[in-house]
Design a protein around this motif. Sequence first.
Motif, PDB file in Angstrom:
ATOM      1  N   PRO A 241      -4.468  11.815  -9.889  1.00 31.82           N
ATOM      2  CA  PRO A 241      -4.428  13.050  -9.091  1.00 31.82           C
ATOM      3  C   PRO A 241      -3.857  12.811  -7.698  1.00 31.82           C
ATOM      4  N   LYS A 242      -3.236  13.841  -7.179  1.00 32.48           N
ATOM      5  CA  LYS A 242      -2.737  13.790  -5.802  1.00 32.48           C
ATOM      6  C   LYS A 242      -3.894  13.771  -4.810  1.00 32.48           C
ATOM      7  N   THR A 243      -3.654  13.187  -3.652  1.00 30.93           N
ATOM      8  CA  THR A 243      -4.645  13.241  -2.569  1.00 30.93           C
ATOM      9  C   THR A 243      -4.418  14.489  -1.714  1.00 30.93           C
TER      10      THR A 243
ATOM     11  N   LEU B 109       0.836  -1.203   0.000  1.00 31.69           N
ATOM     12  CA  LEU B 109       0.000   0.000   0.000  1.00 31.69           C
ATOM     13  C   LEU B 109       0.870   1.252   0.000  1.00 31.69           C
ATOM     14  N   CYS B 110       1.989   1.182   0.705  1.00 30.87           N
ATOM     15  CA  CYS B 110       2.911   2.324   0.714  1.00 30.87           C
ATOM     16  C   CYS B 110       3.472   2.565  -0.681  1.00 30.87           C
ATOM     17  N   ARG B 111       3.767   1.473  -1.377  1.00 30.30           N
ATOM     18  CA  ARG B 111       4.266   1.609  -2.749  1.00 30.30           C
ATOM     19  C   ARG B 111       3.242   2.323  -3.615  1.00 30.30           C
ATOM     20  N   LEU B 112       1.983   1.878  -3.530  1.00 27.72           N
ATOM     21  CA  LEU B 112       0.927   2.494  -4.345  1.00 27.72           C
ATOM     22  C   LEU B 112       0.740   3.964  -4.003  1.00 27.72           C
ATOM     23  N   ALA B 113       0.888   4.285  -2.718  1.00 23.83           N
ATOM     24  CA  ALA B 113       0.577   5.647  -2.265  1.00 23.83           C
ATOM     25  C   ALA B 113       1.489   6.680  -2.916  1.00 23.83           C
ATOM     26  N   VAL B 114       2.652   6.244  -3.364  1.00 27.95           N
ATOM     27  CA  VAL B 114       3.591   7.174  -3.994  1.00 27.95           C
ATOM     28  C   VAL B 114       2.933   7.880  -5.192  1.00 27.95           C
ATOM     29  N   ALA B 115       2.151   7.124  -5.949  1.00 25.86           N
ATOM     30  CA  ALA B 115       1.506   7.692  -7.137  1.00 25.86           C
ATOM     31  C   ALA B 115       0.574   8.850  -6.801  1.00 25.86           C
ATOM     32  N   SER B 116       0.051   8.867  -5.575  1.00 22.87           N
ATOM     33  CA  SER B 116      -0.848   9.959  -5.196  1.00 22.87           C
ATOM     34  C   SER B 116      -0.107  11.007  -4.370  1.00 22.87           C
ATOM     35  N   GLY B 117       1.212  10.936  -4.393  1.00 20.61           N
ATOM     36  CA  GLY B 117       2.018  11.970  -3.756  1.00 20.61           C
ATOM     37  C   GLY B 117       2.305  11.757  -2.283  1.00 20.61           C
ATOM     38  N   CYS B 118       2.089  10.518  -1.776  1.00 19.08           N
ATOM     39  CA  CYS B 118       2.262  10.274  -0.337  1.00 19.08           C
ATOM     40  C   CYS B 118       3.481   9.413  -0.039  1.00 19.08           C
ATOM     41  N   GLN B 119       4.227   9.810   0.959  1.00 21.48           N
ATOM     42  CA  GLN B 119       5.307   8.986   1.491  1.00 21.48           C
ATOM     43  C   GLN B 119       4.808   8.367   2.786  1.00 21.48           C
ATOM     44  N   LEU B 120       4.497   7.076   2.763  1.00 19.36           N
ATOM     45  CA  LEU B 120       3.978   6.432   3.976  1.00 19.36           C
ATOM     46  C   LEU B 120       4.880   5.285   4.399  1.00 19.36           C
ATOM     47  N   HIS B 121       4.792   4.938   5.660  1.00 18.21           N
ATOM     48  CA  HIS B 121       5.510   3.785   6.201  1.00 18.21           C
ATOM     49  C   HIS B 121       4.455   2.744   6.574  1.00 18.21           C
ATOM     50  N   PRO B 122       4.772   1.446   6.440  1.00 16.09           N
ATOM     51  CA  PRO B 122       3.766   0.426   6.790  1.00 16.09           C
ATOM     52  C   PRO B 122       3.128   0.640   8.170  1.00 16.09           C
ATOM     53  N   ASP B 123       3.894   1.186   9.112  1.00 17.17           N
ATOM     54  CA  ASP B 123       3.337   1.428  10.441  1.00 17.17           C
ATOM     55  C   ASP B 123       2.308   2.552  10.448  1.00 17.17           C
ATOM     56  N   ASP B 124       2.250   3.319   9.365  1.00 17.77           N
ATOM     57  CA  ASP B 124       1.277   4.416   9.272  1.00 17.77           C
ATOM     58  C   ASP B 124      -0.073   3.931   8.779  1.00 17.77           C
ATOM     59  N   LEU B 125      -0.234   2.625   8.577  1.00 17.74           N
ATOM     60  CA  LEU B 125      -1.465   2.133   7.966  1.00 17.74           C
ATOM     61  C   LEU B 125      -2.205   1.138   8.859  1.00 17.74           C
ATOM     62  N   VAL B 126      -3.511   1.142   8.747  1.00 23.02           N
ATOM     63  CA  VAL B 126      -4.352   0.161   9.425  1.00 23.02           C
ATOM     64  C   VAL B 126      -5.294  -0.426   8.374  1.00 23.02           C
ATOM     65  N   VAL B 127      -5.266  -1.736   8.232  1.00 24.24           N
ATOM     66  CA  VAL B 127      -6.127  -2.401   7.251  1.00 24.24           C
ATOM     67  C   VAL B 127      -7.528  -2.565   7.845  1.00 24.24           C
ATOM     68  N   THR B 128      -8.550  -2.398   7.011  1.00 24.12           N
ATOM     69  CA  THR B 128      -9.939  -2.468   7.487  1.00 24.12           C
ATOM     70  C   THR B 128     -10.784  -3.390   6.606  1.00 24.12           C
ATOM     71  N   SER B 129     -11.990  -3.685   7.082  1.00 20.70           N
ATOM     72  CA  SER B 129     -12.955  -4.441   6.272  1.00 20.70           C
ATOM     73  C   SER B 129     -13.629  -3.484   5.299  1.00 20.70           C
ATOM     74  N   GLY B 130     -12.952  -3.160   4.253  1.00 20.40           N
ATOM     75  CA  GLY B 130     -13.493  -2.248   3.256  1.00 20.40           C
ATOM     76  C   GLY B 130     -13.395  -0.794   3.691  1.00 20.40           C
ATOM     77  N   CYS B 131     -13.761   0.076   2.776  1.00 16.05           N
ATOM     78  CA  CYS B 131     -13.692   1.514   3.028  1.00 16.05           C
ATOM     79  C   CYS B 131     -14.797   1.938   3.998  1.00 16.05           C
ATOM     80  N   GLN B 132     -15.892   1.178   4.004  1.00 23.83           N
ATOM     81  CA  GLN B 132     -16.982   1.517   4.918  1.00 23.83           C
ATOM     82  C   GLN B 132     -16.485   1.466   6.364  1.00 23.83           C
ATOM     83  N   GLU B 133     -15.766   0.404   6.723  1.00 23.43           N
ATOM     84  CA  GLU B 133     -15.237   0.344   8.084  1.00 23.43           C
ATOM     85  C   GLU B 133     -14.223   1.465   8.305  1.00 23.43           C
ATOM     86  N   ALA B 134     -13.406   1.735   7.288  1.00 22.80           N
ATOM     87  CA  ALA B 134     -12.422   2.814   7.414  1.00 22.80           C
ATOM     88  C   ALA B 134     -13.119   4.129   7.773  1.00 22.80           C
TER      89      ALA B 134
END
Lengths: 473, 473
Positions: B292-294, B154-179
């Motif tokens: 597009p950037k986020t 997910l961090c790799r993908l986020a680069v395309a939208s202009g984000c530098q993320l670390h795996p620890d910056d993410l929480v996986v959810t049951s779909g976007c609705q839960e997010a």
Amino acid sequence: MTLYQKLAKRLREHIQHDFYKPGDKLPSVRQLAQEHGVSISTVQEAYRQLEQELLVEAKPKSGYFVCQQKKDNLPSVSRPPQRPLEVSQWEEVLNMLMNRSNQKGVQLQHAMPDMKAPTLKPLLKTLSDLAKQKPELGLSYSDIRGREELRTQLCRLAVASGCQLHPDDLVVTSGCQEAISVCLRAVTEPGDIIAIESPSFYGSMQAIKAANLKAMEIPTHPETGMSIEALELALDQWPIKAIFVTPTCNNPMGYTMPEEKKERLYKLAQSYDIAIIEDDIYGDISFQFPRPKTIKSFDNDGRVLLCSSFSKTIAPGMRVGWIAPGRYRDKVTHIKYVSSSMCPVFPQLAIAKFIRLGGYTKHIRQIRQHYEKQRDHLLNAIKAYLPSDTRVSFPDGSFILWVELNPNIDSMKLLEKCRAEGVSFAPGPLFSATGKFRNCFRLNFSEQSLEKREWAIKVLAKIITDFNVEKNK
Amino acid sequence: MTLYQKLAKRLREHIQHDFYKPGDKLPSVRQLAQEHGVSISTVQEAYRQLEQELLVEAKPKSGYFVCQQKKDNLPSVSRPPQRPLEVSQWEEVLNMLMNRSNQKGVQLQHAMPDMKAPTLKPLLKTLSDLAKQKPELGLSYSDIRGREELRTQLCRLAVASGCQLHPDDLVVTSGCQEAISVCLRAVTEPGDIIAIESPSFYGSMQAIKAANLKAMEIPTHPETGMSIEALELALDQWPIKAIFVTPTCNNPMGYTMPEEKKERLYKLAQSYDIAIIEDDIYGDISFQFPRPKTIKSFDNDGRVLLCSSFSKTIAPGMRVGWIAPGRYRDKVTHIKYVSSSMCPVFPQLAIAKFIRLGGYTKHIRQIRQHYEKQRDHLLNAIKAYLPSDTRVSFPDGSFILWVELNPNIDSMKLLEKCRAEGVSFAPGPLFSATGKFRNCFRLNFSEQSLEKREWAIKVLAKIITDFNVEKNK
Ligand SMILES: Cc1ncc(COP(=O)(O)O)c(C=O)c1O
Ligand SMILES: Cc1ncc(COP(=O)(O)O)c(C=O)c1O
């Protein structure tokens, strides 16, 4: 099978069938040798084997006895503070959850079922067939209440616990954790008070916290559950909105509330016109047959919201749970939808088939015998190695039990030292809204080999002794 | 391929590559016949084909022209009531959700991606291999933040939208609705006010309702999104706690907020010191390249909580979503844990591998071209068949668009009649906190065949005309 193994098997069966009861003296070595026409050393070998299994113990100068494993030293009835409180302890829970994946050693802290059971094979086969043969089934959005195939089978299962349900009375969830969270939110407003057992499962307490509710811990008996008298007092004094209980194979204590007490609890809720959220997640692995009735089975006005899942009976990775929400169905459906929309389809279909073809009942029958034996082994190990003032619950279902140590022992500190030695358990404070039960912990007896478990209890014993020595210096 | 098909293909390519632009006159029949050395009737056949595809239109006495499909008739800027309101419309949403499974005909109401794409094959293969070869992986509890393999990708993908993320910056959810639900609960207290777009996705509005929050709908431009000026006014007047936006390929309108406006929105949130919840679920299927950037990409103090999932890019049945919660990580982790504990492992592992081996990027590249063509086709069909006062959004990503009819038409009544004829859509009131947008609806253009979609639009057109006739009687 060698001669001594044959003899051990026979003795073991006699003990298990209560021919010899806990505490009974067993035949002498000489007598057995004569009866079975074997040598003295063969009998001694057989007894040594049973000793290792912690089924029998040798008493110096008096011979062999069946180990005591009865409820002779239960934990005390809890005495929580009698006012509603905010739930704390999240840091501690998180700490334990995060240690899940990266820990070595003997892990006695997780409430994980034994998932190596061969009776699970047909389920795994269906899952893999579905993924291969009908991948498209797993792709779409589907019914937000869950697949009808599954809800139908859940109704079939519910009969065993005394419930007549219709598929439309059920909502499928992502495990029992989602079921609990959804039900709490469905029956309360922020700021409300929920009556809970003491000790209580940390997951439900943290859900209480996240829903901005307060927890009122009720004194709880280690053999029969929440005190109805104490509950009634609390209901008189505080505007309690709902009662949350795990009355069958309780986590962490393992007790099952007697049926008539369940009915009294229901009547009490009725007279105060409040809801009951009943967590039945371990209900199907009760050691009683037929399995105990749920409080839901007494429910004639829809005030009981039953929560459950297959996380303890099959595997937590399935993430298949459900709610029988009674009169709260519409609210529950709404909150379930916003909470995570619908649940993945494959596990639902696979479990529905597993139940329909009889695989589930077969699995449960075998696994619960297995757990009962593991319980006896762990109780014996605790009796054999932990200090004599140790109290321990006597679970009549599930695969967890609760240990109460001498009050001067701090289980958080104990855990630190144990982890360093490769043993871990769930410390008592996780099970209290406010970090009580410092001298208690929960152990799991589902997964490990007998040897590893015994080793772990010995390590624990050693560390506790060192603790005491240090204290007394 | 016959001669006329070859010619049609050539013309189609010229149009798609903007060699001929919308509104341009195309070569005459005679001219093409000469150039290509084919008969007049072959050219006429080719043009008929392109007319059917709604790519060209014949104007009497002047020849063939490329269809207009530009933003010449966008929906009006919304004018919601300028005060915080409770969200209603649950009955209507439920009604639509429940119709999901048992409905026949052409369903234009669901935001479902096209899941028949062959580029999804490698993912399905991995899923089926996992289920077969490593069933035990799917059984245990696992990391409550989600599998590290997935978070890394997910961090790799986020680069395309202009984000530098670390795996620890993410929480996986049951779909976007839960997010969404988790983030709302993490940044608010019950009773708080959330600023949202108008129209807005019903799932997030219902989450606002369930979290006991109030929605403040902000006037929203059909081409550039939430009005910053109106938002600033609202922030001045009301104690708004967070802004919830879907600024990239918005649901239901399809617009993408320009980058500089995203930055202004972020700065505004900063100056009022409030959080932004950014729903980026359609971001990867923008028709722009690079995507597009986020708003998250401008976030230098952790106030943006990015929510997304693979429900629109891969398949909703995966139920794999995620949150990049910024400074709210601890609160988000807590609420995610109580909400449904951890997520199923197989979909996470399979998607991680799909991304890692390049399958995801390939899939996205192809599917977004597909959607862009489908959009043009639907826009043309709307132009061709719906009344001339119809307004329609011009999505530059996603597979949904928004139609605004003459104000005297009630989309709820329209829907009833359409359903009877086998056509359904998502009526406008679902996208308003208070049942506004009665003359609007959302259509999906991902799944159906061109023929079916065109047929459905014709049915719609007929029913609308009948409506008008009745009104004028
Ligand atoms: C009593 C009790 N309720 C609920 C849960 C949560 O179950 P699930 O994994 O199905 O969400 C657990 C799991 O430990 C539990 O012990
Ligand atoms: C804008 C938006 N956000 C969130 C969601 C929910 O997505 P998921 O299916 O991943 O929960 C949807 C689905 O329709 C959506 O359109």
